[in-house]
Enzyme design. Structure first.
Site, short mmCIF file in Angstrom:
data_model
loop_
_atom_site.label_atom_id
_atom_site.label_comp_id
_atom_site.label_asym_id
_atom_site.label_seq_id
_atom_site.Cartn_x
_atom_site.Cartn_y
_atom_site.Cartn_z
CE LYS A 1 -4.28 1.90 2.10
NZ LYS A 1 -5.38 1.54 2.99
CD GLU B 1 -18.80 -2.88 8.22
OE1 GLU B 1 -18.08 -2.44 7.84
OE2 GLU B 1 -19.11 -4.08 7.76
NE ARG C 1 -20.61 -3.79 5.00
CZ ARG C 1 -19.88 -4.35 4.03
NH1 ARG C 1 -20.09 -3.65 2.80
NH2 ARG C 1 -19.07 -5.37 4.17
#
Length: 639
Positions: free
Chosen positions: A296, A384, A412
């Site tokens: 990243k 979640e 969600r």
């Protein structure tokens, strides 16, 4: 790696990129030119995002993969389904939007995340994580059934999204549904913060010999060409092969255990090698997964060293790597920081308090408690629904979880909130960060629906603080005995009080407050949007009353009774959809109790998604900023 001190601004740096408007132009290049193109694309992203802030490190990490995918596959006829769209800046630049990329995330500019509403190259919505495999499988099945059997479908998942349960639901279906799907796993050991969980550790340790995979692939092609490898035999050979390999390596490959051919891991930054791999896998029958290791922030030294900070760094100097940060010493704090500091303060007082976050310890400032009490904070990854049920399990047996989820992502976990918290009225404090308009992240990230969605659920207390003091007091109240499931909703960004620290005092549940007395018109607000009302009354000098409802559930019956008796005209204001939200609650209460005032409800539109722009711009468009509030009051007075 590009060191900021070596960043150059010469006009020749985009020699190849300037020739590319669409992927058809990209495919005219020789494979030997691709490394240079990747360098130019990376520099273009750095230059653009340095002055027009957005998601940064993730897109740098997939530059080579992006170029390789569009080089090998015939997009847009072939489908590339991106997961977590903050990886897709390079994809946007290569698919006809380079000239418009300077408008990314700006009002009326290109959208912050890929969407088919903007480009045929954007195959699916990808503002929330972990949906790429399921969506891509659907497209692969549709291709076979609609006369597009030669269409290739690729799902690109990673950046922490493999911790989401939906990814495994998709994988499970991939293993049992006839398809030729290619899944590319972009494994960078990150989401926003470092990725966590057993699967992430598994991916770090997973290793399959490249020579072995190449020999196996050639053997399978030979057997298939001779007619020895029909579908049933192929599956049987794969199962036998996997069993032998697992016994020899003492390692079970979870993907091949689900009948998904696994290849990797390989270096995701060797663009020529990635092109070779994609070409090999392109026409292979059956589902397969290509595992690529990436970094990243690849190619920009500051981002590689601090990927969390550079996930979305704001403006910065590309030459020096210095982030351009304004002086915040005299600014009110962010709501999330008030939450984080107050949570630690409460946890020091109450040993039963624990923190739970689905991959957002820095984003919600739970990292403050995590640093001080690492054994009492749980980062569960991008999960979640699990975060809510996990919190419910801890609450059932004596702990008091503060579960912090961004409002948009809490959608969600709707069933988990009902089934695993509310039915038993478990003592979980559900903190919904980023409630309301969030600005440049747009329609997938606005916290528009939480109040309307949660209001009908029994056993929930739902509150929204108007300022930092109210947030602290509500957090203190929520952790007191016998408060049950307690929802606290607050926005992204700064509050209004520089002196934000106040004594922790209980707020009586279900009580609001009158902030300003007046005649003719009463304004009822909930949450920080009430500060716009305060400013509107001060600036206009209009003689109107203002009530901060504070609790959406239970409603303050005494406050509403006072309003109903005294005022014939009422304006309700909320930073959420006005149908089903606080305005609807007030309207219903008035009708149920025999009051018939004229009620104007201000809020976010119910039948239209709000796009991206600054919070101030979007509040104006939605009619809930100071100027529009004054305009609404004046119009109502003239009626």
């Amino acid at each position: 790696m590009l060191n900021p001190n070596e960043f150059f601004m010469d006009n020749d740096k985009f020699e190849l990129l300037s020739q590319i408007k669409y992927p058809t132009d990209l495919r005219k290049l020789s494979i030997q030119q691709l490394p240079k193109l990747c360098d130019e694309l990376r520099r273009d992203i750095i230059e653009e995002v340095s002055v027009n802030p957005g998601h940064f490190a993730s897109s740098l990490g997939v530059v080579e993969l992006t170029v390789a995918l569009h080089y090998v596959f015939d997009t847009p006829e072939d489908r590339i389904v991106w997961d977590v769209g903050h990886q897709a800046y390079g994809h946007k630049i290569l698919t006809g939007r380079r000239e418009q990329f300077c408008t990314n995330r700006k009002l009326d500019g290109i959208r912050p995340f890929p969407t088919p509403l903007e480009s045929e190259y954007d195959t699916f919505t990808c503002g929330h994580a972990s949906n790429s495999i399921s969506a891509a499988l659907g497209m692969a099945v549709a291709a076979k059934k609609t006369g597009h059997s030669h269409r290739h479908v690729v799902a690109v998942i990673g950046d922490g999204a493999m911790s989401g349960g939906l990814a495994y639901e998709g994988l499970n279906n991939v293993s049992s549904t006839p398809n030729d799907l290619l899944i590319v796993l972009n494994d960078n050991d990150m989401s926003i913060d470092h990725a966590v969980g057993g699967m992430e550790q598994y991916l770090l340790n997973l290793d399959t010999n490249e020579t072995y995979n190449r020999i196996r692939y050639k053997a399978s092609r030979w057997l298939h060409s001779k007619g020895y490898l029909n579908d049933n035999r192929r599956k049987g050979i794969i199962r036998l092969n996997n069993a032998i390999k697992s016994a020899i390596s003492h390692q079970q490959n979870v993907f091949e255990g689900m009948n998904v051919r696994y290849f990797g891991p390989f270096d995701g930054h060797n663009v020529i090698e990635v092109v070779r791999l994609l070409r090999q896998l392109k026409d292979m029958k059956g589902p397969k997964l290509l595992h690529l290791h990436t970094t990243k922030g690849k190619g920009y030294e500051p981002a590689e060293k601090a990927a969390t900070i550079w996930h979305a760094p704001g403006k910065f100097c590309p030459e020096t790597g210095e982030r351009i940060v304004s002086d915040e010493s005299n600014e009110p704090p962010k709501f999330q920081d008030v939450f984080g500091n107050t949570l630690l303060e409460l946890a020091e007082m109450n040993p039963n308090i624990v923190g739970v976050t689905p991959a957002m310890p820095s984003g919600c400032s739970m990292n403050i408690m995590m640093k001080a009490m690492p054994d009492r904070v749980f980062d569960v990854g991008i999960a979640e629904g699990h975060s809510v049920t996990f919190s419910g399990g801890m609450a059932k047996d004596g702990l008091l979880p503060f579960c912090n989820i961004y409002s948009t992502f809490s959608q969600r976990a709707y069933d988990n909130i009902i089934h695993d918290l509310a039915i038993l009225n478990l003592p979980v404090v559900l903190c919904l960060d980023r409630g309301g308009l969030v600005g440049e992240d747009g329609s997938t990230h606005h916290g528009a629906f939480d109040m309307a969605a949660l209001r009908p659920i029994p056993n929930l207390t739902i509150a929204s603080p108007m300022d930092e003091h109210e947030l602290r007091r509500l957090m203190y109240t929520a952790q007191l005995p016998d408060k049950g499931t307690f929802v606290i909703r607050y926005p992204r960004g700064r509050g209004v009080l520089v002196d934000w620290c106040c004594p922790l005092e209980e707020v009586e549940v279900g009580t609001g407050r009158k902030l300003h007395d007046g005649e003719n018109i009463a304004i009822v607000s909930i949450g920080p949007i009430g500060n716009n009302v305060v400013d509107a009354i001060k600036e206009s000098g209009l003689n109107v009353a203002h009530y901060d409802l504070r609790f959406l559930k239970p409603l303050d019956h005494n406050l509403l009774d006072e309003v109903g008796k005294k005022f014939e005209k009422i304006i309700t204001i909320e930073d959420g959809v006005h149908d089903g939200g606080m305005g609807s609650a007030v309207l219903e209460w008035m009708d149920d109790h025999g009051y018939k005032p004229q009620i104007i409800r201000l809020g976010l539109p119910t039948d239209k998604f709000v796009e991206h722009g600054s919070v101030a711009q979007l509040q104006h468009i939605c009619g809930i900023d100071k100027e529009e509030i004054i305009h609404t009051i004046e119009n109502l007075m003239r009626q």
